[in-house]
Structure formats: structure tokens, C-alpha cells
Write a protein that holds these residues in place. Structure first.
Motif, PDB file in Angstrom:
ATOM      1  N   VAL A 264      -3.223   4.325   8.688  1.00 55.70           N
ATOM      2  CA  VAL A 264      -4.080   3.675   7.687  1.00 55.70           C
ATOM      3  C   VAL A 264      -4.669   2.371   8.218  1.00 55.70           C
ATOM      4  CG1 VAL A 264      -2.901   4.712   5.718  1.00 55.70           C
ATOM      5  CG2 VAL A 264      -2.125   2.499   6.586  1.00 55.70           C
TER       6      VAL A 264
ATOM      7  N   GLN B  26       0.859  -1.188   0.000  1.00 59.50           N
ATOM      8  CA  GLN B  26       0.000   0.000   0.000  1.00 59.50           C
ATOM      9  C   GLN B  26       0.897   1.240   0.000  1.00 59.50           C
ATOM     10  OE1 GLN B  26      -0.611   2.102   3.058  1.00 59.50           O
ATOM     11  NE2 GLN B  26      -2.222   3.342   2.156  1.00 59.50           N
TER      12      GLN B  26
ATOM     13  N   ASN C  70      -8.710   1.673  -2.021  1.00 66.01           N
ATOM     14  CA  ASN C  70      -7.566   1.474  -1.135  1.00 66.01           C
ATOM     15  C   ASN C  70      -7.927   0.716   0.135  1.00 66.01           C
ATOM     16  OD1 ASN C  70      -4.958   2.336  -1.984  1.00 66.01           O
ATOM     17  ND2 ASN C  70      -5.731   4.428  -2.122  1.00 66.01           N
ATOM     18  N   ASP C  71      -9.140   0.965   0.681  1.00 69.37           N
ATOM     19  CA  ASP C  71      -9.494   0.273   1.916  1.00 69.37           C
ATOM     20  C   ASP C  71      -9.668  -1.230   1.683  1.00 69.37           C
ATOM     21  OD1 ASP C  71     -11.745   0.648   0.389  1.00 69.37           O
ATOM     22  OD2 ASP C  71     -13.041   1.275   2.040  1.00 69.37           O
ATOM     23  N   GLU C  72     -10.157  -1.612   0.506  1.00 65.35           N
ATOM     24  CA  GLU C  72     -10.281  -3.038   0.189  1.00 65.35           C
ATOM     25  C   GLU C  72      -8.920  -3.685  -0.036  1.00 65.35           C
ATOM     26  OE1 GLU C  72     -13.039  -3.987  -2.923  1.00 65.35           O
ATOM     27  OE2 GLU C  72     -14.595  -2.638  -2.126  1.00 65.35           O
TER      28      GLU C  72
ATOM     29  N   THR D  17     -11.181   0.406  12.656  1.00 65.88           N
ATOM     30  CA  THR D  17     -12.222  -0.006  11.723  1.00 65.88           C
ATOM     31  C   THR D  17     -11.818  -1.221  10.893  1.00 65.88           C
ATOM     32  OG1 THR D  17     -13.012   2.278  11.546  1.00 65.88           O
ATOM     33  CG2 THR D  17     -13.688   0.764   9.810  1.00 65.88           C
ATOM     34  N   ASN D  18     -10.552  -1.259  10.473  1.00 66.09           N
ATOM     35  CA  ASN D  18     -10.134  -2.336   9.557  1.00 66.09           C
ATOM     36  C   ASN D  18      -9.183  -3.362  10.164  1.00 66.09           C
ATOM     37  OD1 ASN D  18      -7.645  -1.006   9.599  1.00 66.09           O
ATOM     38  ND2 ASN D  18      -7.968  -0.005   7.623  1.00 66.09           N
TER      39      ASN D  18
ATOM     40  N   GLU E 150      -7.314  -5.350   2.876  1.00 65.44           N
ATOM     41  CA  GLU E 150      -7.957  -6.554   3.396  1.00 65.44           C
ATOM     42  C   GLU E 150      -7.769  -7.773   2.498  1.00 65.44           C
ATOM     43  OE1 GLU E 150     -11.991  -5.326   4.053  1.00 65.44           O
ATOM     44  OE2 GLU E 150     -11.374  -3.553   5.199  1.00 65.44           O
TER      45      GLU E 150
END
Length: 420
Positions: free
Chosen positions: A301, A220, A282-284, A305-306, A287
Motif C-alpha cells: 500500500v 490504515q 484511502n490514498d489520502e 507513487t505515495n 498522507e
């Protein structure tokens, strides 16, 4: 003691990390604030004339955390969201990073609140030189040594070195690191941070009994650190299956063509429009199931939450402060995730910056092979010391790394004493 000067979530995060490590060390209360708080902060106005004749004033910052073990050392960031609190946190982390690696430095960091991609080359040069001009009373080869960071380049360092040298009347190549090799830069400096991230990722893969050829990685952030980390992971045999930058994430389960992605970014500045993978948010990307997740962009980052959604075996922190305190607490409950903390994982850059500084001071230069061999020896030593500290204290790797670095700074301050 709370600070009104450095009021920001990033600085508060760094302070909470410090407090936890200081508690583990049972640090004397007389030392705590001296070790914790930055020695000096500077805020300057940097007016420049744009190509269209307009005059714009940019805000610049520099924080020097401590000078108890040598000059301060740290990068210069050009980014729209730069603020004093962020810069102070980065300077703190640099202090612990240098001490963990055994370097004779205190930590520093600088920044200008600007989008460098919105400037022409001439405007970027004028801004770089103006910032250095404002910093001249507070920097120098034995006072504070700058280096590239997010949004800055070897060319920016060259302009800054030239500005400082013109002021002092002689060539002062050791005032910055990360310069072009032809101006006293070091072989191996450009790839040092990313190479170190990949080196640690491979080392911990070995510890887990995972062959690099069977491992996958997600990177990332595809700036200098992320792209070099991806290149090195490929060379070690790891398949990189996803990368990202500000334009979004790109996923290819068959493997990303890293060389093609680097060429594309070199030509287009970002990955936007690249066809080397399926575009995902980017959030996916964070994961995606993989063996190595390397966050190599900005702070915070990985958060509350993640954190529980991550699907990796190793988090190799190429960025500074990518994992929040809340995320750390969540990940601590997952024994299947191994975190290589930032002040260890991305220390390759400052180590080779130290090598560059030494070479400039001595006017003796090493080959790339010599530089990387010396780097690997220090990385191996730091990892061994961290793992010994973790075993001794029964704590996390982050706490072991921080407690080692903080203890060394505290000892230096204790031995030097408090100036009346």
C-alpha cells in the motif's frame, strides 16, 4: 534462480528483500537457494454445497517455507485476491519473523480465494472444514500449525481443530492457534498483533523524545490487527485521528472514538455509513500529517507513487509487506521517517501463537497478564537485537531485521547439512 511456480509481484518483492539481506551477510552461494525457496507448496480444490444447493469449487493454497528449526507456523487468509505467489511471500516473511523472535518454527501461510463476507455461517463452516480435510496429510502440531489471518477468525480455527481432531481420533488443540479460549486458546492472543504494533510505536516514540500524549496516529486497515492497534495506542495516550477499511477512510482531527468504531464494525461488518469522522479516500488517509502511520491491511500500500507524500515520523508496519522495495528506496532518503519493519512490528501475533501452542502441548494455561508480560520481554529483546545489528552493519532497520532472521535460518540449514 527464478520461479515459475510463485510468479507474482509480492513474491518478487520478498525475493528482492532476501537477496539484499543475503548480500549484506555475504551468504555462501551453496546456501542461498536452499534458504530462499519454499520447501513445499500445496494447491487444493475445496468443493462445498451452498445454501441454495449449488456446488462451488474454491481454490486453496498452503506454502511451508522451511522445517529446519521446527514445525512451520502461519496464518490462513480468506480473501478474493489470494494466489499462490502471495501465499509464498507471506510464508517467507513468516520464516524470518519467527527466527528474529527466536521461535522454534519455520514460516508457512495458507489461503483460499474467497470473499468470506459473501458466505453464510454454514457455508463458511463447510469451506473451513473442507480446507482442513484437504490439508490433513501435511499439517499437525509438530508439522504445520495454522492461525487466523485476514478474513478468518477464532471460530474458523475451532472448526478446523475439530475437523483434524475427528480425523486423528483425539483432541488435538495444538494443531491450530488463535482458537477461542474455551477450546485451548490463549488469553491475550486476539489483541497480540495489534498490541505489539502499538507497543513498538510507543517504544520508538520514546526514542525520539515524543510524549505519547502529544502524538497522533493514523491506522490504515481496521480489522483485528488495526482495531487492536488503535485501542492500544489510545491506552498509551496516543490520539488516533484517522482509520480506514475497505469502505474508505474516516478522519477526525479531534480524535476517533475507537470503541464506537469497533462496535459499529461488529454490527455492520465494515465502517461504511459510520458517522464518527469525515470520509476520505484511502490514498489520502495515508498522507495525513501524524506522528504514527500504521498500515495494518494488505501488502504494497506504500509504493513509489505515495512514499514521498507521507507526512509521519514513524511507520509501524502492522501488515505484512506494506512497503514496496521502490518505496523503501524513496523513504531511505528521508531521515525524518523511521520505519518499524513488519517482521519486527507485527511479530506479537506469532509470539503469542507460540505461547498458545506451548500451553496446549503442556495443558498448562497462563493469565492474560502473564502472556502480555512474556510478550513484552520478547518484543524488547527483538528490538534490542535489531538495533544492535543495525549499528553493526550500518544498514536500515528492515535490512537489520531480515539479515538477523535469514542468518539464523541459514545457520540451522548449514549445521543440519544437505540430505543426500
Amino acid at each position: 534462480m527464478n520461479s515459475n511456480i510463485y510468479n507474482s509481484p509480492v513474491f518478487e518483492m520478498a525475493c528482492r528483500q532476501f537477496d539484499r539481506a543475503a548480500d549484506i551477510l555475504e551468504m555462501d552461494t551453496r546456501l542461498r537457494q536452499r534458504v530462499k525457496m519454499p520447501k513445499r507448496c500445496l494447491a487444493v480444490s475445496c468443493p462445498i454445497e451452498l445454501d441454495n444447493g449449488e456446488v462451488v469449487v474454491y481454490e486453496g493454497f498452503r506454502v511451508q517455507h522451511h522445517l529446519s528449526m521446527g514445525p512451520t507456523k502461519g496464518g490462513l487468509r480468506f480473501h478474493p485476491k489470494v494466489d499462490l505467489g502471495e501465499v509464498a511471500a507471506l510464508a517467507m516473511w513468516m520464516s524470518w519473523k519467527c527466527a528474529l523472535a527466536g521461535l522454534p518454527y519455520g514460516g508457512a501461510k495458507g489461503g483460499i480465494a474467497v470473499d468470506p463476507f459473501a458466505l453464510s455461517l454454514g457455508e463458511l463452516e463447510r469451506l473451513s472444514r473442507r480446507y482442513m480435510q484437504e490439508m490433513i496429510p501435511f499439517v499437525g502440531p509438530n508439522v504445520d500449525v495454522m492461525a487466523p489471518d485476514v478474513g478468518t477468525t477464532p471460530q474458523v480455527m475451532a472448526w478446523m481443530m475439530d475437523t483434524y481432531s475427528s480425523y486423528v481420533g483425539s483432541n488435538a488443540s495444538a494443531v491450530v492457534t488463535g482458537k477461542p479460549v474455551g477450546l485451548g486458546g490463549s488469553e491475550g492472543r486476539k489483541e497480540a498483533t495489534g498490541y505489539g504494533v502499538a507497543y513498538f510505536a510507543k517504544s520508538y516514540l520514546d526514542d525520539l523524545g515524543i510524549a505519547p500524549e502529544e502524538a497522533t496516529a493514523v491506522v490504515q486497515g481496521f480489522g483485528n490487527v488495526g482495531s487492536e492497534a488503535a485501542k492500544a495506542l489510545n491506552r498509551f495516550g496516543v490520539k488516533v485521528i484517522a482509520i480506514s477499511d475497505v469502505s474508505g477512510g474516516y478522519h477526525n482531527p479531534h480524535g476517533i472514538d475507537i470503541g464506537d468504531a469497533i462496535k459499529y464494525v461488529s454490527k455492520n461488518r465494515t465502517l461504511e455509513g459510520w458517522n464518527g469522522g469525515d470520509q476520505i479516500p484511502n490514498d489520502e488517509l495515508l498522507e495525513i500529517k501524524c506522528d504514527i502511520l500504521a498500515p495494518c491491511a494488505l501488502e504494497r500500500v506504500i509504493n513509489e507513487t505515495n512514499a514521498s507524500k507521507l507526512n509521519c515520523r514513524i511507520i509501524a508496519e502492522g501488515a505484512n509487506g506494506p512497503t514496496t522495495n521502490q518505496a523503501d528506496a524513496i523513504l531511505a532518503e528521508n531521515p525524518d521517517v523511521l520505519i518499524v519493519p513488519d517482521i519486527l512490528c507485527n511479530s506479537g501475533g506469532v509470539i503469542v501463537s507460540y505461547f498458545e501452542w506451548v500451553q496446549d502441548l503442556q495443558s498448562t494455561f497462563w493469565t492474560r497478564k502473564e502472556v502480555l508480560n512474556r510478550l513484552c520481554k520478547l518484543l524488547d529483546r527483538s528490538k534490542a537485537e535489531l538495533e544492535a545489528q543495525r549499528s553493526k552493519l550500518g544498514c536500515s532497520r528492515r535490512e537489520a531485521a531480515l539479515s538477523l532472521g535469514i542468518h539464523r535460518v541459514a545457520e540451522a540449514k548449514r549445521i543440519r547439512g544437505l540430505f543426500p
